[in-house]
Scaffold this active site. Structure first.
Site, PDB file in Angstrom:
ATOM      1  N   SER A  66       0.879  -1.083  -0.051  1.00 25.73           N
ATOM      2  CA  SER A  66       0.060   0.069   0.034  1.00 25.73           C
ATOM      3  C   SER A  66       0.907   1.200   0.050  1.00 25.73           C
ATOM      4  O   SER A  66       0.326   2.355  -0.378  1.00 25.73           O
ATOM      5  CB  SER A  66      -1.051  -0.126   1.184  1.00 25.73           C
ATOM      6  OG  SER A  66      -0.370  -0.711   2.290  1.00 25.73           O
TER       7      SER A  66
ATOM      8  N   HIS B 248      -3.305  -3.260  -5.832  1.00 27.18           N
ATOM      9  CA  HIS B 248      -3.683  -2.893  -4.619  1.00 27.18           C
ATOM     10  C   HIS B 248      -5.192  -3.112  -4.049  1.00 27.18           C
ATOM     11  O   HIS B 248      -5.969  -2.528  -4.702  1.00 27.18           O
ATOM     12  CB  HIS B 248      -3.321  -1.459  -4.492  1.00 27.18           C
ATOM     13  CG  HIS B 248      -3.380  -0.828  -3.152  1.00 27.18           C
ATOM     14  ND1 HIS B 248      -3.875   0.570  -2.881  1.00 27.18           N
ATOM     15  CD2 HIS B 248      -3.361  -1.357  -1.749  1.00 27.18           C
ATOM     16  CE1 HIS B 248      -3.963   0.591  -1.651  1.00 27.18           C
ATOM     17  NE2 HIS B 248      -3.820  -0.390  -0.962  1.00 27.18           N
TER      18      HIS B 248
ATOM     19  N   GLU C 119      -6.977  -1.086  -7.238  1.00 28.79           N
ATOM     20  CA  GLU C 119      -6.236  -0.143  -7.769  1.00 28.79           C
ATOM     21  C   GLU C 119      -5.008  -0.974  -8.536  1.00 28.79           C
ATOM     22  O   GLU C 119      -4.279  -1.499  -7.720  1.00 28.79           O
ATOM     23  CB  GLU C 119      -5.554   0.726  -6.631  1.00 28.79           C
ATOM     24  CG  GLU C 119      -5.132   2.251  -7.179  1.00 28.79           C
ATOM     25  CD  GLU C 119      -4.883   2.944  -5.995  1.00 28.79           C
ATOM     26  OE1 GLU C 119      -4.902   2.572  -4.771  1.00 28.79           O
ATOM     27  OE2 GLU C 119      -4.575   4.242  -6.062  1.00 28.79           O
TER      28      GLU C 119
ATOM     29  N   ASN D 265      -4.927   6.119  -1.343  1.00 29.02           N
ATOM     30  CA  ASN D 265      -4.242   6.430  -0.202  1.00 29.02           C
ATOM     31  C   ASN D 265      -3.715   7.916  -0.353  1.00 29.02           C
ATOM     32  O   ASN D 265      -3.779   8.676   0.740  1.00 29.02           O
ATOM     33  CB  ASN D 265      -3.210   5.332   0.424  1.00 29.02           C
ATOM     34  CG  ASN D 265      -3.974   4.201   0.589  1.00 29.02           C
ATOM     35  OD1 ASN D 265      -4.944   4.118   1.116  1.00 29.02           O
ATOM     36  ND2 ASN D 265      -2.941   3.288   0.888  1.00 29.02           N
TER      37      ASN D 265
HETATM   38  P1  NAD Z   1      -0.590  -9.417   7.539  1.00 26.53           P
HETATM   39  O1  NAD Z   1       0.459  -9.029   8.666  1.00 26.53           O
HETATM   40  O2  NAD Z   1      -1.950  -9.591   8.138  1.00 26.53           O
HETATM   41  O3  NAD Z   1      -0.188 -10.733   6.770  1.00 26.53           O
HETATM   42  C1  NAD Z   1       1.382 -10.807   6.304  1.00 26.53           C
HETATM   43  C2  NAD Z   1       1.413 -12.354   6.142  1.00 26.53           C
HETATM   44  O4  NAD Z   1       2.764 -12.547   5.503  1.00 26.53           O
HETATM   45  C3  NAD Z   1       1.614 -13.035   7.586  1.00 26.53           C
HETATM   46  O5  NAD Z   1       0.868 -14.235   7.557  1.00 26.53           O
HETATM   47  C4  NAD Z   1       2.996 -13.149   7.403  1.00 26.53           C
HETATM   48  O6  NAD Z   1       3.338 -14.619   8.208  1.00 26.53           O
HETATM   49  C5  NAD Z   1       3.361 -13.537   5.832  1.00 26.53           C
HETATM   50  N1  NAD Z   1       4.708 -13.334   5.826  1.00 26.53           N
HETATM   51  C6  NAD Z   1       5.535 -12.564   5.988  1.00 26.53           C
HETATM   52  N2  NAD Z   1       6.936 -12.982   5.708  1.00 26.53           N
HETATM   53  C7  NAD Z   1       6.876 -13.738   4.736  1.00 26.53           C
HETATM   54  C8  NAD Z   1       7.591 -14.403   4.116  1.00 26.53           C
HETATM   55  N3  NAD Z   1       8.828 -14.210   3.881  1.00 26.53           N
HETATM   56  N4  NAD Z   1       7.081 -15.685   2.982  1.00 26.53           N
HETATM   57  C9  NAD Z   1       5.857 -15.866   3.247  1.00 26.53           C
HETATM   58  N5  NAD Z   1       4.950 -15.202   4.211  1.00 26.53           N
HETATM   59  C10 NAD Z   1       5.382 -14.361   4.855  1.00 26.53           C
HETATM   60  O7  NAD Z   1      -0.524  -8.207   6.840  1.00 26.53           O
HETATM   61  P2  NAD Z   1      -1.642  -7.583   5.681  1.00 26.53           P
HETATM   62  O8  NAD Z   1      -2.400  -6.632   6.411  1.00 26.53           O
HETATM   63  O9  NAD Z   1      -2.366  -8.650   4.955  1.00 26.53           O
HETATM   64  O10 NAD Z   1      -0.771  -6.830   4.507  1.00 26.53           O
HETATM   65  C11 NAD Z   1      -0.170  -7.580   3.712  1.00 26.53           C
HETATM   66  C12 NAD Z   1       0.273  -6.482   2.558  1.00 26.53           C
HETATM   67  O11 NAD Z   1      -0.725  -5.833   2.105  1.00 26.53           O
HETATM   68  C13 NAD Z   1       1.472  -5.431   3.023  1.00 26.53           C
HETATM   69  O12 NAD Z   1       2.179  -5.026   1.815  1.00 26.53           O
HETATM   70  C14 NAD Z   1       0.197  -4.230   3.360  1.00 26.53           C
HETATM   71  O13 NAD Z   1       0.680  -3.097   3.205  1.00 26.53           O
HETATM   72  C15 NAD Z   1      -0.696  -4.529   2.101  1.00 26.53           C
HETATM   73  N6  NAD Z   1      -2.009  -4.069   2.605  1.00 26.53           N
HETATM   74  C16 NAD Z   1      -2.613  -4.087   3.566  1.00 26.53           C
HETATM   75  C17 NAD Z   1      -3.901  -3.549   3.728  1.00 26.53           C
HETATM   76  C18 NAD Z   1      -4.556  -3.442   4.992  1.00 26.53           C
HETATM   77  O14 NAD Z   1      -5.691  -2.695   5.280  1.00 26.53           O
HETATM   78  N7  NAD Z   1      -3.912  -4.488   5.961  1.00 26.53           N
HETATM   79  C19 NAD Z   1      -4.332  -2.877   2.587  1.00 26.53           C
HETATM   80  C20 NAD Z   1      -4.083  -3.076   1.635  1.00 26.53           C
HETATM   81  C21 NAD Z   1      -2.804  -3.342   1.206  1.00 26.53           C
END
Ligand code: NAD
Length: 732
Positions: free
Chosen positions: A443, A464, A476, A514
């Site tokens: 994001s 996204h 997006e 964003n």
């Molecule tokens: P989260 O912490 O819930 O999930 C991340 C997952 O990735 C975890 O389960 C973790 O164990 C896994 N992980 C970490 N390193 C890893 C690796 N090397 N190999 C395999 N798995 C691995 O995070 P999230 O909220 O799901 O966000 C994930 C991505 O999405 C981020 O880049 C975030 O910026 C983006 N995002 C988040 C949102 C939101 O509202 N949370 C919205 C849009 C985009």
């Protein structure tokens, strides 16, 4: 070629079949209406015809009115658009009333010919208003069919008699969810709710319709409202029970819409005033309110963004011309909140999914998310146990990258960390073939920087998603500097498969959504620091149509996320960083453990069960409320311009290349005042000159962040609108 065909069988039953050539769904046009009128007339005047069946040659009955027709009616009206629209609507009323009266003697109510609507499937908008004017509505038992009046969702209301007829049929209280919320029902629920009369097996539809026509008596053709003894179910406005309904509905609608949606107000007016007068007068009243809504710029803007342009984007308006890129097998790395959500929507759309996390239990938890959503669906009877098994069988949860073999698209959703993402990119590259497209769900991190870790940067792109993935309709798509057309087409085809709405933007800090929403939240927090009454901030936002005030929004998205983004942005921008005043408040909240909704404490107070109670009273102690408060409109202008100016800058910078995407993305992505049609539509409604005046005033008081973008100033000087100026650059 005609939209309707007409045939009479040996028993004297005429069938009018709606089948618009070249379209998968029937939509009503002005010429279609004229044709229908002639055919109904033919059936009513032919002495050999005993009655008429109105049905469809397609699997559905009709999707509604072709909304471009309304624009055309206005245009054709020249200097008198309101008169033209009103006259056009009254012509429709005339045709539907002719069907309803069916040639009967107006005094004795005898001698009419039975007309039955036989609906094979979906019947929406005018596609349901037309059946409502018939004497009986029979639908095929088709659980996929949707029946109802969704007009309010695009900023209008049912204006071809649907409002007046439904209220008279079931009473204002019972009609409210269908009219005010656009509630749609499958045929069985529609029957239970009193919208239609009968549901029969699909192969019996026309047989039963004919049987009804041949057996109908004079009394079966008379609508209750045409009888002298008619009383409105639930009571008309001056009946004690009706009084309660009307007063309650008025308050409820204003509470929900904050009075910013002209269609909701007009609908209430049509219902209330219509209920006080005879039926035909009520139709005229409905037509007057409908005309006023159609002429309101908010309605045109909503129709343009939420109907015409949304559909155009979904159909690939900005898709590069490369071969079909339908996704067959999807790999997802990171089974956290986002990865698990993406796995669910993809598997639900029939795509095979490999869901990878660092540990098996994390991957399993990600898959279990789909299971729990499907279970909820079963509880609500939207999902069958078979469907659940089918969807779950498509998701393989594993830690093994070898399982990615054969994936044509990868979506990475691991931690928001450049290094972690780079490692994952390299591992995926090693496990997949040269045709695989790699998408990151980041994001905040620049796509072009992340692409440096890829062996195939032209196949690297941003997709996204918004949270929660299963509910949020916008996706997006971000083109990095090196991203090729094939990757864009792949991303667009994937979004089409999962039935969401895409926008395609170029790579820049925070992309589009964003970029606009963060300044909105920041402006709200800045006002707290200035001593603006927090309730004024929140209510000003809602009164201008934002679904959540900025303080509630930051509580929902979490204050620590705000802190993280602020720190990263400050690091990247250095001395140019403009939001120090915001950070003072934000960091202090985080230091006290007030992280928002998730910690049951933030700008709002929450009870033990997590229910929001009201603004936190500690705010006032920390940020005393100033004696002199700004005017409501000043607060609203600050909150709106904080977002809108970013949208204009995104267009100037080339992040946005199509204002349609800017408008549709704003409404679906962060709920930007939907009544306005989006930021560009809002600027067109108020006019560039007024926008410049507002910005100049805000700049003088609050500083450079409100400076008028050069593009807007130039447009004000030339008297231009966005939709006229950018019409040739892809915009509608
Ligand atoms: P989260 O912490 O819930 O999930 C991340 C997952 O990735 C975890 O389960 C973790 O164990 C896994 N992980 C970490 N390193 C890893 C690796 N090397 N190999 C395999 N798995 C691995 O995070 P999230 O909220 O799901 O966000 C994930 C991505 O999405 C981020 O880049 C975030 O910026 C983006 N995002 C988040 C949102 C939101 O509202 N949370 C919205 C849009 C985009």
């Amino acid at each position: 070629m005609s939209d309707f065909s007409y045939a009479v069988d040996g028993d004297g039953v005429a069938t009018i079949t709606w089948d618009v050539p070249g379209k998968s769904m029937n939509v009503m046009s002005l010429s279609g209406f004229a044709e229908l009128n002639l055919l109904v007339e033919m059936g009513l005047t032919d002495a050999d015809v005993k009655g008429i069946i109105l049905t469809s040659g397609k699997k559905d009955f009709a999707g509604g009115m072709d909304l471009n027709v309304i624009a055309k009616m206005k245009e054709d009206g020249g200097d008198e658009p309101a008169q033209a629209v009103f006259d056009g609507v009254m012509v429709m009323h005339g045709v539907l009333r002719k069907i309803e009266r069916a040639g009967m003697d107006p005094k004795t109510l005898k001698g009419g010919k039975p007309i039955v609507a036989a609906l094979p499937g979906t019947a929406l908008g005018i596609g349901f208003e037309l059946p409502l004017s018939c004497h009986r509505i029979i639908a095929a038992d088709n659980p996929k069919a949707k029946i109802g009046l969704p007009e309010i969702m695009v900023g209008i209301f049912p204006g071809a008699g649907g409002t007046t007829r439904l209220v008279r049929k079931m009473g204002a209280m019972m009609a409210a969810p269908y009219l005010l919320e656009g509630k749609l029902s499958d045929p069985k629920s529609a029957r239970a709710g009193g919208l239609i009369d009968e549901v029969v097996a699909p192969d019996q539809l026309l047989i039963r319709a004919k049987e009804w026509v041949l057996g109908a008596k004079d009394a079966d053709l008379v609508k209750p409202w045409d009888e002298k003894s008619y009383k409105m179910p639930g009571g008309a406005p001056y009946h004690p029970a009706g009084f309660m309904t009307f007063v309650g509905a008025n308050a409820m609608v204003h509470g929900k819409t904050m009075g910013v949606y002209p269609a909701a107000k007009a609908l209430l007016g049509a219902v209330y005033e219509g209920a006080l007068v005879p039926f035909d007068t009520a139709l005229r009243i409905e037509a007057r309110h409908f005309t006023s809504v159609l002429l309101n710029p908010s309605s045109s803007a909503m129709i343009r963004s939420l109907f015409i342009n949304k559909e155009a984007l979904e159909k690939g308006a900005n898709r590069p011309a490369v071969a079909d890129q339908t996704v067959r097998k999807l790999g997802i790395i990171g089974a956290g909140m986002m990865g698990a959500g993406i796995a669910y929507v993809a598997a639900n759309a029939g795509i095979e999914v490999v869901l990878i996390d660092a540990a098996q239990d994390a991957a399993d938890r990600g898959r279990a998310h789909s299971e729990s959503l499907l279970d909820k669906g079963i509880q609500r009877r939207k999902v069958t146990p078979e469907k659940k098994a089918e969807v779950l069988a498509r998701i393989t949860a594993t830690t093994d990258y070898a399982a990615l073999s054969g994936c044509d698209l990868i979506v990475e959703a691991v931690f928001e960390d450049m290094k972690v993402k780079a490692e994952v990119t390299a591992r995926v590259d090693a496990a997949t073939g040269p045709d695989t497209v790699f998408a990151t769900n980041t994001s905040t991190l620049p796509i072009s920087d992340l692409a440096k870790a890829s062996a195939r940067p032209e196949q690297f792109i941003g997709i996204h998603f918004f949270s929660p993935v299963d509910k949020m309709m916008l996706v997006e798509i971000i083109r990095g500097k090196a991203t090729g057309d094939l990757a864009v087409a792949k991303a667009l085809d994937f979004v089409r498969q999962i039935r969401k709405t895409p926008i395609v933007v170029n790579d820049a800090r925070f992309f589009y959504a964003n970029r606009c929403i963060i300044p909105y939240i920041n402006e709200g927090i800045r006002m707290v620091a200035e001593g603006v009454e927090p309730a004024l901030i929140e209510n000003a936002a809602k009164l201008v149509g934002m679904p959540l005030g900025p303080l509630q929004l930051v509580d929902e998205t979490s204050i620590d996320l705000g802190v993280k983004i602020a720190k990263a942005t400050r690091l990247a921008m250095g001395a140019a960083y403009p939001d120090g005043a915001v950070d003072t408040v934000l960091f202090a909240m985080a230091d006290q453990g007030r992280l928002g909704k998730k910690s049951n404490a933030g700008f709002y107070a929450y009870d033990a069960a997590g229910k929001r109670e009201g603004l936190w009273d500690g705010l006032e102690a920390a940020y005393p409320v100033a004696k002199v408060q700004p005017a409501l409109t000043e607060v609203q202008h600050r909150l709106l311009m904080a977002q809108v100016l970013e949208a204009v800058r995104a267009l100037e910078d080339g992040v946005l290349t199509d204002i349609r995407e800017g408008d549709v993305g704003a409404i679906l992505g962060w709920g930007f005042a939907p009544w306005s049609g989006g930021p560009f539509s809002w600027l067109d409604i108020i006019g560039a000159a007024q926008a410049v005046e507002i910005c100049d005033g805000l700049t003088a008081t609050y500083g450079a962040r409100f400076e008028t973008p050069a593009l807007l100033r130039e447009m004000a000087e030339k008297g231009q609108t966005f939709y006229a100026r950018f019409a040739d650059r892809k915009a509608a």
